[in-house]
Each structure stands twice: as structure tokens, then as C-alpha cells.
Design a protein around this motif. Structure first.
Motif, short mmCIF file in Angstrom:
data_model
loop_
_atom_site.label_atom_id
_atom_site.label_comp_id
_atom_site.label_asym_id
_atom_site.label_seq_id
_atom_site.Cartn_x
_atom_site.Cartn_y
_atom_site.Cartn_z
N ASP A 157 -30.55 9.19 10.64
CA ASP A 157 -29.11 8.98 10.59
C ASP A 157 -28.32 10.25 10.92
OD1 ASP A 157 -29.55 6.37 9.90
OD2 ASP A 157 -29.31 6.71 7.74
N ASP A 158 -28.98 11.42 10.85
CA ASP A 158 -28.29 12.67 11.12
C ASP A 158 -28.28 13.03 12.60
OD1 ASP A 158 -27.79 13.05 8.44
OD2 ASP A 158 -29.64 14.15 8.10
N VAL A 159 -29.10 12.38 13.41
CA VAL A 159 -29.27 12.78 14.80
C VAL A 159 -28.44 11.89 15.71
CG1 VAL A 159 -30.92 13.09 16.68
CG2 VAL A 159 -31.60 13.58 14.32
N GLY A 160 -27.61 12.53 16.53
CA GLY A 160 -26.78 11.78 17.46
C GLY A 160 -27.15 11.96 18.91
N ALA A 161 -27.48 13.20 19.29
CA ALA A 161 -27.77 13.48 20.70
C ALA A 161 -28.58 14.75 20.82
CB ALA A 161 -26.46 13.62 21.48
N GLY A 218 -22.17 10.63 14.36
CA GLY A 218 -20.83 10.53 13.80
C GLY A 218 -19.73 10.48 14.84
N LYS A 219 -20.01 10.91 16.07
CA LYS A 219 -19.00 10.87 17.13
C LYS A 219 -19.42 9.87 18.19
CE LYS A 219 -17.38 15.62 16.53
NZ LYS A 219 -17.15 16.92 17.18
N THR A 220 -18.44 9.38 18.94
CA THR A 220 -18.74 8.44 20.01
C THR A 220 -19.39 9.18 21.17
OG1 THR A 220 -16.60 8.74 21.12
CG2 THR A 220 -16.72 7.08 19.36
N ARG A 221 -20.07 8.43 22.02
CA ARG A 221 -20.69 9.03 23.20
C ARG A 221 -19.63 9.72 24.07
NH1 ARG A 221 -25.87 6.38 25.09
NH2 ARG A 221 -25.17 7.07 27.14
N ARG A 222 -18.52 9.06 24.23
CA ARG A 222 -17.47 9.61 25.09
C ARG A 222 -16.95 10.94 24.56
NH1 ARG A 222 -11.87 9.32 25.62
NH2 ARG A 222 -11.10 9.34 27.78
N ASP A 223 -16.68 10.99 23.24
CA ASP A 223 -16.18 12.23 22.65
C ASP A 223 -17.21 13.35 22.77
OD1 ASP A 223 -13.80 11.07 22.02
OD2 ASP A 223 -14.30 10.69 19.91
N THR A 224 -18.47 13.01 22.54
CA THR A 224 -19.53 14.02 22.64
C THR A 224 -19.65 14.55 24.06
OG1 THR A 224 -20.77 13.02 20.82
CG2 THR A 224 -21.98 14.49 22.29
#
Length: 290
Positions: A157-161, A218-224
Motif C-alpha cells: 500500500d505504500d508503493v506508488g511508482a 497516494g497521488k494520481t498518475r497524472r500528478d506524479t
């Protein structure tokens, strides 16, 4: 002094003690050593829910998962867990547990709890030294490999990209300016990554001139994508070395963790690596794995 009293006093000296939990009533029974370990008075009533709240979130989740499995199978488990005592002191404890069954059903959970704070601190210091790249100050390949091999650290759950950076024309820079200049560029780039991504779960140098940055969720793909694109400029500015400005350029590959499937660190790395490979052939030098 009877045998139980003798054991309890000796165990207290070793910062350990015995415990049991009646699974039907959830009633806890502790020896004095466990009270001391948790920083609680022996007169204090024990309620399992309030005790569980003293565990860190990650330790609490592991405890409940292993506990449930042991109860279901009539087995045993061990766990190194992090707690914060009521006085605010953080401790590490080792739990060894087993079940006592009757009628084909687990009735009691019992075992030992031991304070391992000093051992854990020493081990973490040694591991940090072993997993630190001394030139750049970020994690080394061994640290990144631990993420690839153990997806629970950090938790899914902590990993986004995952972002991969490759310094372009680094061999030419070494040949032209010398290896000391190359080392200066690597050190500066590691510092720039730490400044550019303070929220990163992990920053590692995974090759001679290749770095990995693990971003939280926690952030959207677009924001990242937008934030990464904006930060690349600061990473590419020339580096001052012995009065000379050394050119720095990087190719960047970005891959996201799918929200529809469980985290697979190796597949995530392969996706980011494909994006990096394509970026090195693309004039924009920044590509996202589709």
C-alpha cells in the motif's frame, strides 16, 4: 520461593517473561517480566485490545495475521515486533507463541516475550552500513534488491511508482574529465535526488550510473508524471567541479503500480526498465510505461 516465583524473577532480570491468552474470553495472563517490558504496573488490568494498540501499525498487522493463522491451524509462530510503551519509549520485542488445543480446536495461545531493542538497534545500524552507497549517500544495489525480493518492505500500500534514472554519456565524461570528476557527478546527483524526492520510500544507486527512486502511493498518475517531469530539470543542471561546469544529462523511465493487482516488485522494475530503454532512444528522454 516456589519454582514459578524463581522463574519469574530470573526472567525479569533478562527482560523477558511468559504470557498466555484464553482464546474464548481473550483474557491475558502475564508474568512480571512482560509487565516490565511493556512499562505497565502488575496491578493494571489487562485488556487485549488496549495492549494491541501499543504495537506499531505494521507490527500489529503482522501480529494479527500470524496469530490468526496459528489459531486456525493449531500451530506456532514467532515475530519481532515494535511497540511504543505508555511512557512514550519505543521498544522491540520478540514473541514466541504456540497453541494449546482440545477437541480439535485451539483453546489457549501462550509463549514468551523478550526485549530485543539493543540487538535490533545494533543490527539495523550494521544493515544500514551494509546497504549504503558510500559515494552518493543513497542506498546501494543490495538495498534495492531487498525491495525486489521482499515486497512487504515497504508494504504494497505504500508503493506508488518506480523511477529509473540513467546518466547519459557518463563514460565519455569519465574519459574526458577523469574518474574523480565522474565520482563528483555521481555524488552530486545522489544529493540532488534526495533533495528532489524527499518523500521517496527508497533511493538507491543500482548500477555504475543508474539510480532508482521508489515513490509512495497516494497521488494520481497524472500528478506524479507532472511532478517528476518538473523535477528533472534540476537534476540535469551542470555540476561545478574544480572551476569547470560538467554537463549532466539523464534518461528517465517511470512505471506505476497497478491498483488492480498485487505489487510485484520485479515486474514493476521490468516495466520501468523498458520505459528507461525507450527514453534513451527518445529525444524527450522521459517516458512512462503504458
Amino acid at each position: 520461593m516456589n519454582t514459578l516465583e524463581l522463574y519469574d524473577q530470573a526472567a525479569s532480570l533478562a527482560a523477558m517473561g511468559a504470557w498466555s491468552c484464553d482464546l474464548e474470553s481473550e483474557r491475558l495472563t502475564w508474568t512480571g517480566g512482560v509487565f516490565k517490558l511493556f512499562g505497565l504496573s502488575v496491578e493494571q488490568p489487562l485488556e487485549r485490545q488496549s495492549i494491541v494498540e501499543l504495537y506499531s501499525e505494521q507490527s500489529r498487522e503482522l501480529l494479527e495475521r500470524k496469530r490468526s493463522h496459528a489459531i486456525e491451524t493449531g500451530g506456532a509462530f514467532s515475530l519481532d515486533a515494535n511497540i511504543v510503551r505508555p511512557d512514550g519509549e519505543e521498544r522491540w520485542i520478540r514473541i514466541n507463541a504456540a497453541t494449546r488445543s482440545s477437541g480439535g480446536r485451539a483453546r489457549t495461545l501462550y509463549g514468551m516475550k523478550q526485549d530485543i531493542t539493543e540487538d535490533h538497534t545494533r543490527w539495523e545500524a550494521l544493515r544500514a552500513m551494509a546497504e549504503l552507497d558510500p559515494l552518493t549517500g543513497v542506498g546501494n544495489r543490495a538495498r534495492f534488491q531487498r525491495f525486489l525480493d521482499q515486497p512487504d518492505e515497504p508494504t504494497q500500500d505504500d508503493v506508488g511508482a518506480l523511477i529509473l534514472f540513467d546518466m547519459d554519456e557518463f563514460k565519455r565524461l569519465n574519459d574526458w574529465w577523469g574518474h574523480s570528476a565522474g565520482d563528483a557527478c555521481l555524488a552530486a546527483f545522489g544529493e540532488r535526488l534526495r533533495n528532489a524526492f524527499p518523500e521517496a520510500q527508497l533511493i538507491s544507486r543500482i548500477g555504475g550510473d543508474e539510480f532508482a527512486v521508489l515513490l509512495p502511493s497516494g497521488k494520481t498518475r497524472r500528478d506524479t508524471e507532472m511532478e517528476v517531469g518538473m523535477r528533472i530539470g534540476s537534476l540535469r543542471s551542470p555540476i561545478l567541479y574544480n572551476g569547470n561546469l560538467l554537463p549532466i544529462d539523464v534518461s528517465v523511465g517511470l512505471a506505476f503500480v497497478s491498483k488492480d493487482t498485487e505489487l510485484n516488485p520485479k515486474l514493476l522494475f521490468e516495466a520501468a526498465d523498458r520505459a528507461l530503454y525507450d527514453a534513451k532512444r527518445n529525444t524527450s528522454k522521459f517516458l512512462v510505461c503504458s
